[in-house]
Design an enzyme around this catalytic site. Sequence first.
Site, short mmCIF file in Angstrom:
data_model
loop_
_atom_site.label_atom_id
_atom_site.label_comp_id
_atom_site.label_asym_id
_atom_site.label_seq_id
_atom_site.Cartn_x
_atom_site.Cartn_y
_atom_site.Cartn_z
N GLY A 238 74.80 -16.83 8.95
CA GLY A 238 73.74 -16.03 9.58
C GLY A 238 74.30 -14.75 10.18
O GLY A 238 73.90 -14.31 11.25
N ARG B 147 72.13 -10.43 10.65
CA ARG B 147 71.29 -9.76 11.66
C ARG B 147 71.47 -10.43 13.03
O ARG B 147 72.15 -11.46 13.13
CB ARG B 147 69.82 -9.74 11.24
CG ARG B 147 69.16 -11.08 11.09
CD ARG B 147 67.70 -10.86 10.64
NE ARG B 147 67.14 -12.01 9.98
CZ ARG B 147 66.43 -12.97 10.60
NH1 ARG B 147 66.25 -12.90 11.89
NH2 ARG B 147 65.93 -13.97 9.91
N VAL C 197 73.06 -23.03 4.84
CA VAL C 197 74.02 -23.92 5.53
C VAL C 197 73.57 -25.38 5.50
O VAL C 197 74.39 -26.29 5.63
CB VAL C 197 74.23 -23.52 7.02
CG1 VAL C 197 74.99 -22.22 7.14
CG2 VAL C 197 72.93 -23.50 7.80
N ASN D 168 76.88 -19.79 13.26
CA ASN D 168 75.89 -19.04 14.03
C ASN D 168 74.46 -19.20 13.52
O ASN D 168 73.51 -19.01 14.28
CB ASN D 168 76.31 -17.55 14.00
CG ASN D 168 75.21 -16.63 14.48
OD1 ASN D 168 74.96 -16.51 15.67
ND2 ASN D 168 74.51 -15.99 13.53
N TYR E 57 64.80 -27.93 18.78
CA TYR E 57 65.87 -26.93 18.94
C TYR E 57 66.87 -27.38 20.01
O TYR E 57 68.09 -27.32 19.81
CB TYR E 57 65.21 -25.60 19.32
CG TYR E 57 66.14 -24.42 19.47
CD1 TYR E 57 66.68 -23.79 18.35
CD2 TYR E 57 66.43 -23.89 20.73
CE1 TYR E 57 67.51 -22.66 18.49
CE2 TYR E 57 67.24 -22.78 20.88
CZ TYR E 57 67.78 -22.17 19.76
OH TYR E 57 68.59 -21.06 19.90
N ALA F 227 67.46 -30.41 21.03
CA ALA F 227 68.21 -31.58 20.56
C ALA F 227 69.32 -31.14 19.61
O ALA F 227 70.45 -31.63 19.68
CB ALA F 227 67.26 -32.56 19.86
N LYS G 236 70.78 -28.19 19.51
CA LYS G 236 71.80 -27.43 20.25
C LYS G 236 72.64 -28.36 21.13
O LYS G 236 73.84 -28.14 21.30
CB LYS G 236 71.14 -26.32 21.07
CG LYS G 236 70.49 -25.22 20.22
CD LYS G 236 71.47 -24.56 19.27
CE LYS G 236 70.91 -23.29 18.64
NZ LYS G 236 71.83 -22.73 17.62
N ILE H 102 68.84 -13.52 24.91
CA ILE H 102 69.52 -12.39 24.29
C ILE H 102 68.49 -11.53 23.55
O ILE H 102 67.60 -12.06 22.89
CB ILE H 102 70.60 -12.88 23.29
CG1 ILE H 102 71.57 -13.88 23.95
CG2 ILE H 102 71.37 -11.71 22.69
CD1 ILE H 102 72.40 -13.35 25.10
P1 NDP Z 1 68.22 -14.29 14.01
O1 NDP Z 1 66.95 -15.00 13.69
O2 NDP Z 1 68.15 -12.85 14.42
O3 NDP Z 1 69.24 -14.41 12.76
C1 NDP Z 1 69.45 -15.65 12.16
C2 NDP Z 1 70.45 -15.52 11.03
O4 NDP Z 1 70.69 -16.83 10.50
C3 NDP Z 1 69.94 -14.69 9.85
O5 NDP Z 1 71.03 -14.04 9.24
C4 NDP Z 1 69.38 -15.75 8.91
O6 NDP Z 1 69.31 -15.35 7.54
C5 NDP Z 1 70.40 -16.84 9.10
N1 NDP Z 1 69.93 -18.16 8.69
C6 NDP Z 1 68.82 -18.83 9.10
N2 NDP Z 1 68.74 -20.01 8.48
C7 NDP Z 1 69.82 -20.10 7.66
C8 NDP Z 1 70.30 -21.07 6.75
N3 NDP Z 1 69.64 -22.22 6.54
N4 NDP Z 1 71.44 -20.82 6.06
C9 NDP Z 1 72.12 -19.68 6.25
N5 NDP Z 1 71.73 -18.71 7.11
C10 NDP Z 1 70.59 -18.92 7.80
O7 NDP Z 1 68.91 -15.21 15.13
P2 NDP Z 1 69.69 -14.79 16.46
O8 NDP Z 1 70.67 -13.74 16.17
O9 NDP Z 1 68.71 -14.60 17.56
O10 NDP Z 1 70.45 -16.17 16.77
C11 NDP Z 1 71.73 -16.47 16.24
C12 NDP Z 1 72.19 -17.79 16.82
O11 NDP Z 1 72.22 -17.72 18.24
C13 NDP Z 1 71.26 -18.96 16.48
O12 NDP Z 1 72.01 -20.13 16.27
C14 NDP Z 1 70.41 -19.10 17.74
O13 NDP Z 1 69.91 -20.40 17.88
C15 NDP Z 1 71.44 -18.76 18.80
N6 NDP Z 1 70.86 -18.33 20.07
C16 NDP Z 1 70.07 -17.21 20.15
C17 NDP Z 1 69.53 -16.82 21.37
C18 NDP Z 1 68.66 -15.60 21.52
O14 NDP Z 1 68.17 -15.35 22.63
N7 NDP Z 1 68.48 -14.79 20.49
C19 NDP Z 1 69.77 -17.60 22.58
C20 NDP Z 1 70.61 -18.76 22.37
C21 NDP Z 1 71.13 -19.09 21.16
P3 NDP Z 1 67.93 -14.65 6.95
O15 NDP Z 1 67.90 -13.27 7.58
O16 NDP Z 1 68.14 -14.62 5.48
O17 NDP Z 1 66.79 -15.52 7.40
#
Ligand code: NDP
Length: 248
Positions: free
Chosen positions: A12, A15, A64, A90, A155, A157, A159, A188
Amino acid sequence: MTEGSRVAVITGGTRGIGLAIARRLANDGFDLVLSYRGDKEVAEAAGQELSSTGRKVHVLASDVADADSAGSLIEHTVNEFGKIDALINNAGITRDTLIMRMSEEDWDTVLTTNLKGAFLCSKAAIRPMLRQRSGRIVNMTSVVGLVGNAGQANYAAAKAGLVGLTKSTAKEVGSRGITVNAIAPGFIETRLTDVLSDEIKETLLKTVPLGRFGTPEDVSGAVAFLLSPDAAYITGHVLTIDGGLFMA
Ligand code: NDP
């Protein structure tokens, strides 16, 4: 293979927080393999931007949650770059709703991507890391996994499960020079928080001692630290990056 450079896989990484981590690691001299699930346009733009740093950057569509895809992602990395120094688990998704309304599919999809995905990628990466006798794994959990959140049982569970995965893996591979840590961000600024109304944002901000939402760069700096020589003796740790929202 680029001589001397370290190699990181960021799931991931195209972005949000993952892209910020990719930018930071490219800047720190890492070659990168980034995975994404389906947004090809965003992924290609990320790949182009990062390649302009002069680092070697590969961007792969790779789910993933699928064992073959997760295995191929790591295999591609080792075949093309000769090694894997760091894995950042991530990739994450949400399917928020109250537990009474939560479908089995909402539950399974979130658990499979956020928790099983990290297991599958770690399992694949650990073999080459054991051979190298070095490696760093960072799992992206969330403060929600530590304190729970109404409307996010699936989510939270997943995490919370990542915390157990982090600590268990750290115990299994520590003797081989591999560290495994987790980062637990709070609120974030990404697409996730963009959609909140000003009113909700104001209410949330009152719970954050530092009085602001975090930025993806607040998180990427911590990842860079955990991959640095300064963090060589840190493993099995959960580092909260939440402006003081959750204090144990
Ligand atoms: P985004 O939704 O902005 O980005 C998610 C990324 O993960 C994208 O690149 C997406 O690809 C990819 N992705 C999603 N599903 C899959 C999959 N099955 N296989 C491979 N890649 C995948 O998320 P954030 O940047 O906000 O979050 C990143 C991490 O941080 C996550 O684990 C989130 O739970 C965690 N987090 C975020 C917080 C926040 O406030 N933003 C707070 C706490 C934790 P595509 O673009 O192709 O869908």
